[in-house]
Design a protein around this motif. Structure first.
Motif, short mmCIF file in Angstrom:
data_model
loop_
_atom_site.label_atom_id
_atom_site.label_comp_id
_atom_site.label_asym_id
_atom_site.label_seq_id
_atom_site.Cartn_x
_atom_site.Cartn_y
_atom_site.Cartn_z
N TRP A 29 -5.92 7.99 -0.61
CA TRP A 29 -4.71 8.20 -1.43
C TRP A 29 -4.86 7.47 -2.76
CZ3 TRP A 29 -1.30 5.86 2.96
CH2 TRP A 29 -1.40 6.66 4.10
N GLN A 30 -5.37 6.24 -2.68
CA GLN A 30 -5.50 5.45 -3.90
C GLN A 30 -6.41 6.14 -4.90
OE1 GLN A 30 -3.81 2.50 -4.39
NE2 GLN A 30 -4.53 2.63 -6.51
N SER A 31 -7.51 6.72 -4.41
CA SER A 31 -8.44 7.39 -5.32
C SER A 31 -7.82 8.61 -5.98
CB SER A 31 -9.71 7.79 -4.56
OG SER A 31 -9.43 8.79 -3.59
N VAL A 32 -6.92 9.29 -5.27
CA VAL A 32 -6.26 10.47 -5.82
C VAL A 32 -5.17 10.08 -6.80
CG1 VAL A 32 -4.82 12.46 -5.24
CG2 VAL A 32 -6.82 11.91 -3.84
N LEU A 33 -4.43 9.01 -6.49
CA LEU A 33 -3.24 8.66 -7.27
C LEU A 33 -3.52 7.69 -8.40
CD1 LEU A 33 -0.73 8.11 -4.32
CD2 LEU A 33 -1.06 10.18 -5.67
N ARG A 76 0.85 -1.19 0.00
CA ARG A 76 0.00 0.00 0.00
C ARG A 76 0.88 1.24 0.00
NH1 ARG A 76 -0.21 2.72 4.84
NH2 ARG A 76 0.35 1.62 6.75
N TYR A 77 0.25 2.38 -0.31
CA TYR A 77 0.95 3.65 -0.25
C TYR A 77 1.14 4.09 1.19
CZ TYR A 77 0.36 4.49 -5.27
OH TYR A 77 0.42 4.40 -6.62
N VAL A 78 2.26 4.75 1.42
CA VAL A 78 2.52 5.42 2.69
C VAL A 78 2.73 6.89 2.37
CG1 VAL A 78 4.09 5.62 4.65
CG2 VAL A 78 3.54 3.36 3.73
N ALA A 79 2.06 7.77 3.10
CA ALA A 79 2.15 9.21 2.88
C ALA A 79 2.90 9.85 4.03
CB ALA A 79 0.76 9.82 2.75
N LEU A 80 3.91 10.66 3.70
CA LEU A 80 4.72 11.36 4.70
C LEU A 80 4.84 12.82 4.32
CD1 LEU A 80 7.62 8.73 4.89
CD2 LEU A 80 5.87 9.06 6.64
#
Length: 218
Positions: free
Chosen positions: A135-139, A114-118
């Protein structure tokens, strides 16, 4: 018999000088083979088990350039900077991400899938607690996300007035930015020095990016 007065004198400052002088700079070495690294820029590896960066000489970095090399523990950080001219993000999209500052980076953690946002903060790299589905919906519609290499590359977002830029960059420069902001940050908004450093950083990124249309997956 008492000792002569001269033998009881405190040592002169010169005797302590070696303890008070700044230590000479230590040579940077490859963390795999211990070779001395050049004074200039050098490569980095991601230790995917410990989630840390390791400095590497060029030969060692080349050994780990392919995913799965040597059991997959280390991965070399690529040196590519990409942009997608067709990607447009607005303030509304940014608000969905709930990032409290104007800079954030996302990478795909292969172990977690999964994505990790920092994002940078005075305390260092701060992880967003937003649901990964957002995040998935945006990316998901980004061609940059489609070619992003897990663990070693990141999608770097920069929000300015009425505009959100996104670039695919080596993940080590994201942590370099985090360290710089932590060092320079003053007050509530970071201060003039931090803002100047941020502007210089993104000017450097802009000078290196290539359109995703012109390159292939490494």
């Amino acid at each position: 018999m008492s000792a002569p007065p001269s033998s009881r004198r405190a040592p002169k400052n010169g005797g302590l000088r070696r303890f008070t002088q700044p230590a000479p700079p230590r040579e940077e070495r490859c963390e795999l083979c211990a070779a001395v690294l050049d004074d200039g820029a050098h490569r980095h590896l991601v230790d995917v088990e410990r989630r840390v960066l390791a400095c590497a000489c060029t030969p060692c970095a080349l050994l780990f350039a392919k995913s799965g090399a040597a059991g997959g523990r280390f991965r070399a950080v690529p040196d590519r900077y990409l942009t997608d001219p067709g990607l447009r993000l607005d303030d509304t999209t940014w608000e969905l991400l709930q990032i409290p500052v104007g800079v954030a980076f996302f990478f795909r953690n292969a172990a977690l899938d999964r994505y990790v946002a920092l994002y940078p903060s005075p305390a260092g790299a701060t992880e967003s607690e937003l649901e990964p589905s957002v995040w998935q919906s945006v990316l998901s519609g980004s061609r940059l996300a489609a070619v992003l290499e897990p663990d070693v590359e990141a999608l770097l977002f920069h929000r300015t007035e009425g505009r959100v830029d996104c670039h695919l960059v080596p993940i080590d420069i994201c942590y370099e930015l985090v360290g710089r902001m932590r060092l320079l940050w003053q007050g509530f908004d970071g201060g003039a020095e931090a803002r100047a450093a941020l502007a210089d950083f993104f000017a450097h990124v802009e000078s290196r990016v290539t359109s995703v249309d012109r390159v292939a997956r490494p």
